[in-house]
Write an enzyme that holds these catalytic residues in place. Structure first.
Site, PDB file in Angstrom:
ATOM      1  N   ASN A  99       0.730  -1.149   0.028  1.00  0.00           N
ATOM      2  CA  ASN A  99      -0.002  -0.027   0.054  1.00  0.00           C
ATOM      3  C   ASN A  99       0.913   1.354   0.055  1.00  0.00           C
ATOM      4  OD1 ASN A  99      -2.595   1.488   0.778  1.00  0.00           O
ATOM      5  ND2 ASN A  99      -1.284   2.048   2.496  1.00  0.00           N
ATOM      6  N   TYR A 170       3.694   9.142 -11.539  1.00  0.00           N
ATOM      7  CA  TYR A 170       2.726   8.148 -10.699  1.00  0.00           C
ATOM      8  C   TYR A 170       1.805   7.369 -11.625  1.00  0.00           C
ATOM      9  CZ  TYR A 170      -1.000   7.146  -7.186  1.00  0.00           C
ATOM     10  OH  TYR A 170      -1.999   6.477  -6.324  1.00  0.00           O
ATOM     11  N   LYS A 174       1.938   3.063 -11.427  1.00  0.00           N
ATOM     12  CA  LYS A 174       0.668   2.398 -11.183  1.00  0.00           C
ATOM     13  C   LYS A 174       0.356   1.301 -12.343  1.00  0.00           C
ATOM     14  CE  LYS A 174      -0.084   3.677  -6.802  1.00  0.00           C
ATOM     15  NZ  LYS A 174       0.041   2.787  -5.811  1.00  0.00           N
TER      16      LYS A 174
END
Length: 301
Positions: A99, A170, A174
């Site tokens: 996470n 980002y 991801k």
């Protein structure tokens, strides 16, 4: 009795936001929880162990079992220490929830190499190091004849699935995590390990900064963006009940669970021979007319 009684879970970035919600929910369902967090800022600077300690105290006050861990998930040796800490404290390991993450928002024309590298380092290397050591542990257990019922739960994002303005690094990281999940699922099932990924939408430090208006749901009858709404699906994925589910990406928001359909072949034009470059444009125009329109990149309206 909870659905994770006796299972041990490591949650990275578990001192706040979604990670904290996962930690509390797993503990409430009987899991032993390793609360891993180095306590950095949103951009990855600084260190503060007090937040992880506070989550552990909250779990213990409610009658659960938890330990804090402050190792850096991007450090190869530290990844093994995190796994070893879980096994030493609770006797076994069953679940990794990757996470932890940072964000360095910047329009691509202004992005810097340092920002790019830092984002890749935390998200991609961070997902790799701890999972790789956990897989070593589970594979060894399997070869010794023990039954392994293990879970890797990764964190992708809507930004990784459809792109997001001012989040090139980002989004790229991801998107890579979603692909990593597919490979892990395909390779590791033989050892009793499943791998799935989440694309959660909830109120966190990251989203409050990037999507402030969307995240402001606290006063509504159902607080759609409460991180606690995402946790039940994560806990289920970490339980023995999910043993037949692997290689999936779930988007989670409020009370909504959405299974991503993934990249798949769309319309095709086959000339049956080598193309003349001048003819390609017409073929592409036909394909674009026949395709299912993609979702818009976040921030483009």
């Amino acid at each position: 009795m909870g659905i994770c009684d006796g299972r041990t879970v490591i949650i990275t970035g578990a001192a706040g936001g979604l990670g904290k919600a996962y930690a509390l929910a797993f503990a409430a369902e009987g899991a032993n929880v390793v609360v891993n967090d180095i306590g950095t800022s949103l951009g990855g600077e600084g260190r503060d162990t007090s937040a992880a300690d506070a989550v552990v105290d909250e779990i213990k006050s409610a009658g659960g079992n938890a330990i804090a861990n402050y190792d850096d998930v991007t450090d190869w040796d530290a990844g093994k220490r995190i796994v070893d800490a879980a096994v030493e404290a609770f006797g076994d390991l069953h679940v990794i929830v990757n996470n932890a993450g940072i964000v360095r928002d910047r329009m691509f024309v202004s992005a810097t190499l340092d920002e790019w590298d830092a984002t890749m380092h935390v998200h991609l290397r961070g997902h790799f190091c701890i999972a790789r050591h956990a897989v070593d542990y589970w594979r060894s257990r399997s070869k010794e004849g023990h039954e392994v019922d293990a879970r890797i739960i990764n964190t992708t994002s809507g930004a990784g699935l459809q792109g997001s303005i001012a989040q090139a690094a980002y989004s790229t990281a991801k998107g890579g995590i979603a692909s990593l999940t597919l490979v892990q699922a395909a390779e590791l099932g033989r050892y009793g390990i499943t791998a799935n990924a989440l694309a959660p939408a909830a109120r966190t430090r990251m989203t409050k900064q990037a999507f402030a208006e969307k995240m402001a749901t606290e006063g509504e009858s159902f607080d759609v963006m409460d991180p606690a709404n995402v946790a039940p699906t994560v806990v289920w994925l970490g339980s023995s009940l999910s043993k037949d589910v692997t290689g999936c990406v779930f988007e989670l928001e409020g009370g909504k669970i959405m299974l991503e359909d993934g990249w798949r072949e769309g319309p095709v034009v086959d000339a049956g021979a080598k193309w003349d470059p001048a003819d390609v444009g017409e073929a592409v125009s036909r394909l674009l007319q026949e395709r299912t329109p993609p979702r818009k990149v976040w921030g483009t309206g």
